[in-house]
Design a protein around this motif. Structure first.
Motif, PDB file in Angstrom:
ATOM      1  N   GLN A  27      66.842  79.237 -44.684  1.00 56.81           N
ATOM      2  CA  GLN A  27      68.244  78.974 -45.032  1.00 56.81           C
ATOM      3  C   GLN A  27      68.349  77.926 -46.139  1.00 56.81           C
ATOM      4  O   GLN A  27      69.084  78.102 -47.116  1.00 56.81           O
ATOM      5  CB  GLN A  27      68.984  78.473 -43.800  1.00 56.81           C
ATOM      6  CG  GLN A  27      70.435  78.757 -43.890  1.00 56.81           C
ATOM      7  CD  GLN A  27      71.174  78.294 -42.627  1.00 56.81           C
ATOM      8  OE1 GLN A  27      70.612  77.554 -41.854  1.00 56.81           O
ATOM      9  NE2 GLN A  27      72.382  78.752 -42.496  1.00 56.81           N
ATOM     10  N   SER A  28      67.510  76.831 -45.989  1.00 53.73           N
ATOM     11  CA  SER A  28      67.579  75.762 -47.012  1.00 53.73           C
ATOM     12  C   SER A  28      67.072  76.267 -48.353  1.00 53.73           C
ATOM     13  O   SER A  28      67.642  75.950 -49.415  1.00 53.73           O
ATOM     14  CB  SER A  28      66.812  74.528 -46.537  1.00 53.73           C
ATOM     15  OG  SER A  28      65.450  74.809 -46.484  1.00 53.73           O
ATOM     16  N   SER A  32      69.810  78.282 -49.890  1.00 54.27           N
ATOM     17  CA  SER A  32      70.941  77.494 -50.385  1.00 54.27           C
ATOM     18  C   SER A  32      70.596  76.766 -51.680  1.00 54.27           C
ATOM     19  O   SER A  32      71.435  76.582 -52.571  1.00 54.27           O
ATOM     20  CB  SER A  32      71.414  76.525 -49.294  1.00 54.27           C
ATOM     21  OG  SER A  32      70.400  75.652 -48.962  1.00 54.27           O
ATOM     22  N   GLN A  33      69.307  76.359 -51.812  1.00 55.61           N
ATOM     23  CA  GLN A  33      68.875  75.697 -53.064  1.00 55.61           C
ATOM     24  C   GLN A  33      69.006  76.666 -54.237  1.00 55.61           C
ATOM     25  O   GLN A  33      69.580  76.337 -55.294  1.00 55.61           O
ATOM     26  CB  GLN A  33      67.422  75.243 -52.935  1.00 55.61           C
ATOM     27  CG  GLN A  33      67.372  73.799 -52.458  1.00 55.61           C
ATOM     28  CD  GLN A  33      65.935  73.352 -52.228  1.00 55.61           C
ATOM     29  OE1 GLN A  33      65.000  74.099 -52.564  1.00 55.61           O
ATOM     30  NE2 GLN A  33      65.770  72.155 -51.756  1.00 55.61           N
ATOM     31  N   GLY A  91      70.922  79.212 -54.578  1.00 57.99           N
ATOM     32  CA  GLY A  91      72.352  79.471 -54.790  1.00 57.99           C
ATOM     33  C   GLY A  91      73.006  78.322 -55.551  1.00 57.99           C
ATOM     34  O   GLY A  91      73.804  78.503 -56.484  1.00 57.99           O
ATOM     35  N   GLY A  92      72.626  77.069 -55.329  1.00 50.91           N
ATOM     36  CA  GLY A  92      73.216  75.839 -55.886  1.00 50.91           C
ATOM     37  C   GLY A  92      72.951  75.746 -57.391  1.00 50.91           C
ATOM     38  O   GLY A  92      73.836  75.438 -58.203  1.00 50.91           O
TER      39      GLY A  92
END
Ligand code: GTP
Ligand code: MG
Length: 429
Positions: free
Chosen positions: A407-408, A411-412, A414-415
């Motif tokens: 998940q992390s 999300s990285q 995506g950021g």
């Protein structure tokens, strides 16, 4: 010691020696009479008979007085005995007379035990006398002797035969008391019926082995009259306290619409014979027989029951002391035996209890072992379950960590794309 001296010492070969003059011991019979008269006499009569057969009336007639007493009802639950004592005086002779009467005799549906209270009463009087005799300080000279001297058995004037109740009761009484059967209210039977009734009663008494009192014929003075009277038994009597004037004399009689029956008329009934025999001729014999025959039998049986004997098994005389010692040893032996039995029983009981306790202990141990094993099994099961749960938790944790990592990372990535789009927006404006 010479043989003749020994014989004389033993009381044998007594010599008759003449007296040279008057000594005075010929007054002994007079001394006895005086002593008896001053002491007074006692006589106890038992009247056994169904309710209303004329017992009280006959006693009143016999003793020419009115004794107390109420008529009994026919509703008594059992037979009872009622005893009354009276002091009578005739000339200078005192008589303590006790009249015992049955109450409720013959009134119960089940008459099987009707004789019992009578027998028990007679025995109780013997027992009281025996107890007095056995006392260390005996007071027999002024003891009120309540032993029954004569039992008047009242037979109902049925004209048929004796009832079973009469036979059973007389049979039970004949070894304990002088039984004199009398036909009560004999004015209710005709002359010819009475003769047959008397014969029937006598033959029934004989065939059933009932021993009634026979007036003694061994004393010359009374042998003839007693012999004749024995042939008249059972006396047919009539009682009445009512006095009527017959001729120029007042006589005891019963008056009926058809005529009068006189109590003291020998042509009418045997009342005079009964009074003559019971009171005037044989009262002393009845007292004597009671003491020497009936009481003696009771006493012998009672003492034998208590373990007293006159002779040992080899027919040698047995003294009271020896009897006492023998009885005491027997008692101690029995006591020891009983003690030993009780001890054995106690040991046995303790052993049984011990075995029971051991068994219970064993059961408890087994139960404990079972529970312990059950507990261990449960514990093992729980540990296994815990282990599998721990494994599951660990696996879950691992999966969770992996999922978080993914998940992390996601999300990285995506950021950085968002930042690039923001810069492009700024440059555009
Ligand atoms: P309980 O004590 O109640 O059992 O009666 P008992 O046997 O003492 O009889 P009791 O003397 O009270 O008499 C009962 C009834 O019978 C009375 O009415 C007497 O008058 C009557 N009676 C007594 N003796 C005779 C008799 O010889 N002939 C007749 N016909 N009647 C009698
Ligand atoms: Mg009465």
């Amino acid at each position: 010691m010479a043989a003749t001296d020994i014989a004389r010492q033993a009381g044998e070969g007594c010599r008759t020696v003449p007296l040279a003059g008057h000594v005075g011991f010929d007054s002994l019979p007079d001394q006895l009479v005086n002593q008896s008269v001053s002491q007074g006499f006692c006589f106890n009569i038992l009247c056994v008979g169904e309710t209303g057969l004329g017992k009280s009336t006959l006693m009143d007639t016999l003793f020419n007085t009115k004794f107390e007493g109420e008529p009994a009802t026919h509703t008594q639950p059992g037979v009872q005995l009622q005893s009354n004592t009276y002091d009578l005086q005739e000339s200078n002779v005192g008589l303590k007379l006790t009249i015992v009467s049955t109450v409720g005799f013959g009134d119960q549906i089940n008459k099987e035990d009707s004789y019992r209270p009578i027998v028990e009463f007679i025995d109780a009087q013997f027992e009281a006398y025996l107890q007095e005799e056995l006392k260390i300080r005996r007071l027999l000279h002024n003891y009120h002797d309540s032993r029954i001297h004569a039992c008047l058995y009242f037979i109902a004037p049925t004209g048929h035969s004796l009832k079973s109740l009469d036979l059973v009761t007389m049979k039970k009484l004949d070894s304990k008391v002088n039984v004199i059967p009398i036909i009560a209210k004999s004015d209710a039977i005709s002359k010819s019926e009475l003769t047959k009734f008397k014969i029937k009663i006598t033959s029934e008494l004989v065939s059933n082995g009932v021993q009634i009192y026979q007036f003694p014929t061994d004393d010359e003075a009374v042998a003839e009259i007693n012999g004749t009277m024995n042939a008249h038994l059972p006396f047919a009597v009539i009682g009445s306290t009512e006095e009527l004037k017959i001729g120029n004399k007042m006589v005891k009689a019963r008056q009926y619409p058809w005529g009068t029956v006189q109590v003291e008329n020998e042509a009418h009934c045997d009342f005079v014979k009964l009074r003559e025999m019971l009171i005037r001729v044989n009262m002393e014999d009845l007292r004597e027989q009671t003491h020497s025959r009936h009481y003696e039998l009771y006493r012998r049986c009672k003492l034998e029951e208590m373990g007293f004997k006159d002779t040992d098994p080899d027919s040698k005389p047995f003294s009271l002391q020896e009897t006492y010692e023998a009885k005491r040893n027997e008692f101690l032996g029995e006591l020891q035996k009983k003690e030993e039995e009780m001890r054995q029983m106690f040991v046995q009981r303790v052993k049984e209890k011990e075995a029971e306790l051991k068994e219970a202990e064993k059961e408890l141990h087994e139960k404990f072992d079972r529970l312990k094993k059950l507990h261990q099994d449960e514990k093992k099961k729980l540990e296994d379950k815990k282990k599998s749960l721990d494994d599951e938790v660990n696996a879950f944790k691992q999966r969770k960590t992996a999922a978080e990592l993914l998940q992390s990372q996601g999300s990285q990535a995506g950021g950085s794309q968002t930042l690039k789009r923001d810069k492009e927006k700024k440059n555009f404006f």
